[in-house]
Design a protein around this motif. Structure first.
Motif, PDB file in Angstrom:
ATOM      1  N   LEU A 412      38.069 -16.976  -1.966  1.00 50.48           N
ATOM      2  CA  LEU A 412      36.898 -17.327  -2.759  1.00 50.48           C
ATOM      3  C   LEU A 412      35.615 -16.848  -2.098  1.00 50.48           C
ATOM      4  O   LEU A 412      34.558 -16.816  -2.741  1.00 50.48           O
ATOM      5  CB  LEU A 412      36.812 -18.846  -2.984  1.00 50.48           C
ATOM      6  CG  LEU A 412      37.702 -19.422  -4.092  1.00 50.48           C
ATOM      7  CD1 LEU A 412      39.147 -19.533  -3.632  1.00 50.48           C
ATOM      8  CD2 LEU A 412      37.192 -20.783  -4.531  1.00 50.48           C
ATOM      9  N   GLY A 413      35.686 -16.510  -0.833  1.00 46.72           N
ATOM     10  CA  GLY A 413      34.470 -16.130  -0.125  1.00 46.72           C
ATOM     11  C   GLY A 413      33.503 -17.303  -0.099  1.00 46.72           C
ATOM     12  O   GLY A 413      33.876 -18.447   0.147  1.00 46.72           O
ATOM     13  N   THR A 414      32.234 -17.024  -0.352  1.00 49.16           N
ATOM     14  CA  THR A 414      31.246 -18.110  -0.389  1.00 49.16           C
ATOM     15  C   THR A 414      31.173 -18.749  -1.776  1.00 49.16           C
ATOM     16  O   THR A 414      30.512 -19.767  -1.946  1.00 49.16           O
ATOM     17  CB  THR A 414      29.854 -17.574  -0.018  1.00 49.16           C
ATOM     18  OG1 THR A 414      29.445 -16.598  -0.982  1.00 49.16           O
ATOM     19  CG2 THR A 414      29.864 -16.944   1.359  1.00 49.16           C
ATOM     20  N   GLN A 415      31.825 -18.131  -2.749  1.00 50.77           N
ATOM     21  CA  GLN A 415      31.749 -18.641  -4.113  1.00 50.77           C
ATOM     22  C   GLN A 415      32.564 -19.920  -4.266  1.00 50.77           C
ATOM     23  O   GLN A 415      33.452 -20.209  -3.462  1.00 50.77           O
ATOM     24  CB  GLN A 415      32.241 -17.581  -5.111  1.00 50.77           C
ATOM     25  CG  GLN A 415      31.397 -16.333  -5.129  1.00 50.77           C
ATOM     26  CD  GLN A 415      31.840 -15.356  -6.211  1.00 50.77           C
ATOM     27  OE1 GLN A 415      31.072 -14.519  -6.617  1.00 50.77           O
ATOM     28  NE2 GLN A 415      33.076 -15.451  -6.680  1.00 50.77           N
ATOM     29  N   CYS A 449      36.163  -4.258  -8.331  1.00 52.18           N
ATOM     30  CA  CYS A 449      36.411  -5.649  -7.959  1.00 52.18           C
ATOM     31  C   CYS A 449      35.631  -5.965  -6.690  1.00 52.18           C
ATOM     32  O   CYS A 449      35.107  -5.077  -6.017  1.00 52.18           O
ATOM     33  CB  CYS A 449      37.902  -5.907  -7.760  1.00 52.18           C
ATOM     34  SG  CYS A 449      38.689  -4.808  -6.556  1.00 52.18           S
ATOM     35  N   PHE A 450      35.563  -7.245  -6.341  1.00 46.12           N
ATOM     36  CA  PHE A 450      34.809  -7.630  -5.147  1.00 46.12           C
ATOM     37  C   PHE A 450      35.409  -8.886  -4.527  1.00 46.12           C
ATOM     38  O   PHE A 450      36.171  -9.631  -5.168  1.00 46.12           O
ATOM     39  CB  PHE A 450      33.335  -7.860  -5.486  1.00 46.12           C
ATOM     40  CG  PHE A 450      33.052  -9.103  -6.291  1.00 46.12           C
ATOM     41  CD1 PHE A 450      32.747 -10.306  -5.673  1.00 46.12           C
ATOM     42  CD2 PHE A 450      33.102  -9.062  -7.677  1.00 46.12           C
ATOM     43  CE1 PHE A 450      32.485 -11.447  -6.408  1.00 46.12           C
ATOM     44  CE2 PHE A 450      32.839 -10.194  -8.427  1.00 46.12           C
ATOM     45  CZ  PHE A 450      32.531 -11.394  -7.797  1.00 46.12           C
ATOM     46  N   GLY A 451      35.034  -9.111  -3.267  1.00 49.84           N
ATOM     47  CA  GLY A 451      35.479 -10.291  -2.549  1.00 49.84           C
ATOM     48  C   GLY A 451      34.610 -10.518  -1.337  1.00 49.84           C
ATOM     49  O   GLY A 451      33.592  -9.835  -1.129  1.00 49.84           O
ATOM     50  N   ALA A 452      35.011 -11.460  -0.515  1.00 45.29           N
ATOM     51  CA  ALA A 452      34.253 -11.772   0.694  1.00 45.29           C
ATOM     52  C   ALA A 452      34.406 -10.636   1.704  1.00 45.29           C
ATOM     53  O   ALA A 452      35.491 -10.059   1.837  1.00 45.29           O
ATOM     54  CB  ALA A 452      34.751 -13.074   1.299  1.00 45.29           C
ATOM     55  N   PRO A 453      33.340 -10.269   2.422  1.00 45.81           N
ATOM     56  CA  PRO A 453      33.449  -9.199   3.423  1.00 45.81           C
ATOM     57  C   PRO A 453      34.566  -9.497   4.422  1.00 45.81           C
ATOM     58  O   PRO A 453      34.666 -10.606   4.959  1.00 45.81           O
ATOM     59  CB  PRO A 453      32.081  -9.208   4.110  1.00 45.81           C
ATOM     60  CG  PRO A 453      31.154  -9.809   3.095  1.00 45.81           C
ATOM     61  CD  PRO A 453      31.977 -10.819   2.354  1.00 45.81           C
TER      62      PRO A 453
END
Length: 949
Positions: A412-415, A449-453
């Motif tokens: 989820l990363g910071t989300q 797409c994207f995600g936490a670094p």
């Protein structure tokens, strides 16, 4: 002929499914020259539709005089939306809410005795019919059902927040409005926004709110199973008020999470607002009831000129804190709309309630999936940050179990929400089997797409998995896999990703209307991933033609020495602008429906004496002057006293003047037609001591049987049997003044057994009863609770210290000569150089100040603000155009209590003249001291989609 229909899943335009991902963009709050820019920004934010109001007050300010030109050209707004590729939902009214004064209903209707607003009143309905016809004449050929392709007007909304449970009243009123809409020529679908209180057959019931979204969407699916589920106002604004503490807006990640709940529940949404916009002069209303009171011991009622909140863009159109989180969800919703538009509307899997307030804070994850003909999406929810909290520093992760039993790890990363796509057809024979990273965009076989670094992710194309690591730097990871081009971004980099017609760009601040790249500060290049690229390198570097410095700072624009024009002739009563009136009168009746007005009262006395005057008929606030000397501010809000006003008379005539301020009518509720100004006489009063009140038992009052419509009441709703009762003898012809402090409950007021009015929770009303309304003898004033959750006897006793009675023993101004003057800017020749003392002393006379500054051409593309430090309360003008109210201090002088939370005010760009001299003018109620005021071009805030100057 084109068609617009709908079913339980979505709208269909010519049988092609349309999934709405929208925002609220009020054209009335954006200067006309910025409409195209703001609509383009909406598209860049990922939205494909806008909802906008048609405020009646702007289009028919005087009966029979319709205006659809310049700032009021709603047709032009729709044409611009069409060019931008956006659909439009038009809120026709007559009541639109939306923080407009009186919900947008024009004041000339308020003052008619034969009109009942928002009800089946013949004169009101007749006026509504003409208003709808006037709008239709402007836009009906732009309906999506009209000949021609791509017309933008998809639907109309009739009325807003009509929350009365009286079905007969609803049919009489709402049914007539619906008939007028069709007769005017509108044939697109009609929406309502009444939260299921009322609706008509053939309308789409929408919801207004921002909490418990998944539960709400599921309930809508049961109540209206054959219609699309739409959140027509997902409100992300807050309602900060002058004199109140700053309000922490909802956390952007919490906003994003609730949008995820809407999508998981099969709902379409309109984020409200896209941008806070500008107030456009004095036309802003205030929130109904006591929405601003909170825990402040003062009654804080009046909204700041620029409300805060978690909107994606600020009032200037620059990305705000919520831009990234909201845009990511909006882009996902619109880019992958096929999944949601063709979802199985009957698929509502049992799941844990994702509402944290309902289940407690234990950091559990909640998974909700949605599925349909074009794929599936699973949403993973975690606890969101609270207002004012920082985003979590440690990325959170969950593990899903796929149908075959294998795990899929999701970061989820910071989300507070992540989403996983399954079985989505990209193009040709390329199918996205699944992606553990959040889907952002798709163009042909390009998948973004994207995600936490640093997070590990997995993307499968045609069943073949690819493991990737989310890059930590500014550049994306671009990989060709199984005929697809996979673009992997970090959360931050995702906010710099924009999709054009033939390519995906990463590392830019946006695209212009023409498709030109807008650079990020300090960036030398961006990445371009071309549609259909199957050979060679999948991405190429694109050099930035224009460059921005890595860091920008606000630039102060030097002001010329201030010029001054004191309003001493108004405060002293000598201005020739004063015209005699018969007596006290309401501001609208005097031709001044908004803003200030000047009253003059000439009081004659045969001997010297001191009067202590009560002002029960004063709305909002006024500054009084006796023979030109200020004797205080009275009324409501910061710095205002409740009274009495002490007036020492001498033998002969003294002149009492009042600068009365209309701070806006409620934008909703029962009192949108409240009177403004000084509309009644001033009285010497004596306290009435009715003795200790008693609790009496009486039959409950059937509220809708007494009066309809009444808001938030259903048939059978009534008062409790207990009535808090004061009884006293009154044999004189003098009026009785009832004052009530901050009401903790909603109550019905009865006088001598007859219902008089519903008094809303949070308000502090003052009511005047004449001898004609009272008995000559015993009179009883009673309060009965409407709040069903309250303990009647205990709650009624809470009212005892809040209620007081006075007798208007002497009408002090009945024989006085009254006059009125409109408040208006002075002629340019009236301004002179101020003396040194005027810039250092604590002036008390209302004063106009004027200065000039040159706006460099290179600053034309950045927001410009006026910092009102040193001033007190008043109005701002730029180049002769009325901008907004300001309120920074209770009175002039260094020791004056400050009034927050807003201190700087946007000067709309289209009203400025780059490369030229601009005139800023302010009216200050207390004289103020503009020597500390400043104008700043804020280069740190770049307007989304605006080219550099």
């Amino acid at each position: 002929m084109p068609t617009v229909t709908y079913d339980a899943q979505s709208f269909l335009v010519d049988a092609k499914r349309l999934w709405l991902t929208g925002c609220v963009l009020e054209y009335a709050r954006v200067p006309r020259d910025e409409w195209a820019e703001r609509l383009h920004a909406a598209s860049l934010c990922g939205f494909n539709a806008v909802l906008t109001s048609v405020p009646w007050m702007f289009h028919e300010p005087r009966q029979g005089q319709h205006h659809f030109e310049a700032q009021h050209d709603v047709r032009h707004f729709l044409e611009l939306a069409q060019r931008t590729g956006l659909y439009v939902v038009l809120k026709l009214g007559p009541f639109v809410g939306g923080s407009f004064d009186a919900g947008g209903i024009p004041t000339w209707l308020h003052r008619r005795d034969d009109v009942d607003l928002r009800a089946a009143s013949g004169p009101f309905l007749e006026a509504c019919s003409k208003h709808f016809s006037a709008i239709a004449d402007q836009v009906k050929d732009l309906q999506a059902t009209a000949p021609g392709a791509g017309n933008p007007l998809l639907a109309v909304q009739v009325e807003t927040n009509w929350t009365c449970g009286d079905d007969a009243a609803a049919v009489s009123y709402l049914g007539e409005l619906a008939r007028y809409v069709r007769e005017a020529g509108f044939n697109v679908p009609a929406l309502n926004a009444n939260n299921l209180w009322q609706g008509l057959e053939g309308e789409i019931d929408t919801w207004v709110g921002n909490k418990q979204m998944l539960a709400t969407l599921r309930q809508l699916s049961v109540v209206v199973p054959d219609k699309p589920k739409i959140i027509s106002s997902f409100d992300v604004s807050d309602h900060a008020a002058w004199g109140g503490a700053p309000i922490a807006p909802p956390h952007p990640l919490a906003v994003q999470r609730r949008l995820g709940e809407i999508l998981a529940g099969g709902g379409q949404f309109f984020v409200d607002p896209l941008s806070q916009g500008v107030p456009m002069g004095p036309a802003r209303g205030r929130e109904p009831g006591g929405a601003f009171a909170g825990d402040d011991p003062r009654e804080v009622l009046f909204p700041t000129s620029s409300p805060g909140g978690a909107s994606p863009l600020d009032e200037a159109g620059a990305p705000a804190e919520a831009f990234g989180p909201v845009r990511r969800m909006a882009m996902f919703s619109s880019q992958f709309s096929r999944i949601f538009a063709a979802r199985n509307a009957e698929h509502h899997p049992t799941c844990l309630d994702p509402d944290v307030e309902a289940v407690g804070k234990d950091n559990r994850f909640f998974v909700v999936d949605t599925q349909g003909q074009h794929g599936r999406a699973a949403f993973v929810f975690a606890e969101p940050p609270k207002p004012g909290e920082k985003a979590p520093t440690k990325p959170r992760a969950a593990s899903l179990l796929l149908p075959r039993g294998e795990p899929l790890h999701v970061s989820l990363g910071t989300q507070a929400v992540a989403w996983v796509l399954f079985d989505y057809h990209l193009a040709g024979r390329t199918v996205l089997t699944y992606s553990s990273l959040n889907a952002l965009a798709a163009l042909d076989t390009i998948f973004v797409c994207f995600g936490a670094p640093g997070a590990e992710g997995e993307v499968a194309i045609n069943g073949s998995p690819l493991r990737v690591t989310v890059p930590s730097g500014k550049d994306p990871l671009v990989v060709r896999h199984e005929g697809a081009v996979i673009v992997v971004c970090s959360e931050t980099t995702a906010d710099t990703c924009y999709v054009a017609a033939d390519a995906v760009y990463v590392g830019i601040a946006g695209l212009t209307h023409e498709g030109d790249l807008l650079p990020l500060p300090g960036a030398k290049h961006a990445w371009k991933i071309t549609k259909g690229s199957v050979t060679g390198e999948p991405a190429e570097k694109v050099a930035m033609q224009a460059k921005l410095p890595a860091k920008s700072t606000p630039k102060a624009l030097p002001l010329e020495p201030w010029k001054v024009a004191a309003a001493e002739d108004y405060s002293g009563g000598s201005s020739p602008r004063y015209a005699a009136i018969e007596g006290p009168a309401e501001l609208t009746d005097l031709g001044t429906p908004y803003g200030y007005g000047w009253y003059r009262i000439e009081m004659k006395s045969s001997s010297a004496k001191k009067l202590k005057l009560s002002m029960p008929h004063l709305a909002d606030r006024a500054q009084f002057f006796l023979d030109g000397e200020s004797v205080g501010v009275y009324g409501r809000g910061p710095g205002a006293e409740a009274g009495p006003l002490v007036v020492p008379l001498k033998k002969g005539t003294r002149v009492l003047t009042a600068l009365v301020d209309n701070m806006g009518r409620p934008s909703g509720g029962a009192d949108i037609d409240e009177a403004k100004g000084l509309f009644g006489h001033l009285f010497e009063t004596t306290a009435v001591k009715p003795g200790k009140p008693k609790i009496e038992i009486a039959d409950p009052v059937d509220l809708l049987g007494w009066r309809s419509p009444l808001w938030r009441l259903r048939p059978g709703d009534g008062t409790g049997p207990e009535r808090l009762t004061w009884a006293f003898m009154h044999r004189k012809k003098s009026p009785i003044i009832l004052r009530i402090g901050h009401l903790p409950h909603r109550v019905l007021l009865l006088v001598n057994g007859e219902p008089v009015d519903i008094l809303e929770q949070g308000t502090s009303p003052t009511l005047v009863f004449t001898s004609e309304q009272l008995k000559k003898g015993n009179n009883a004033f009673q309060f009965a609770l409407i709040d069903e959750t309250a303990d009647d006897a205990r709650s009624l006793k809470e009212l005892v210290p809040l209620v007081s009675f006075e007798e208007g023993s002497t009408n002090a101004t009945e024989k006085s000569a009254w006059a009125f003057a409109k408040w208006e800017p002075p002629a340019p020749t009236a301004f002179t150089d101020p003396s040194k003392s005027m810039l250092t002393s604590t002036a008390s006379c209302p004063t106009w100040w004027r200065s000039r500054f040159e706006l460099p051409v290179e600053a034309a593309s950045v927001p410009v603000f006026l910092d009102a430090s040193g001033l007190t309360k008043g109005e701002i003008f730029i180049n002769g155009r009325h901008v907004c109210r300001y309120f920074v201090a209770e009175r002039a002088g260094a020791s004056a209590p400050p009034v927050g939370p807003q201190t700087r005010y946007l000067l709309p760009r289209p009203w400025l003249e780059p490369g030229s001299v601009n005139e800023v003018m302010v009216f200050d109620e207390h004289g103020g001291n503009p020597s500390k005021a400043s104008v700043t071009a804020d280069a740190t805030r770049r307007v989304l989609g605006r080219p550099l100057a």
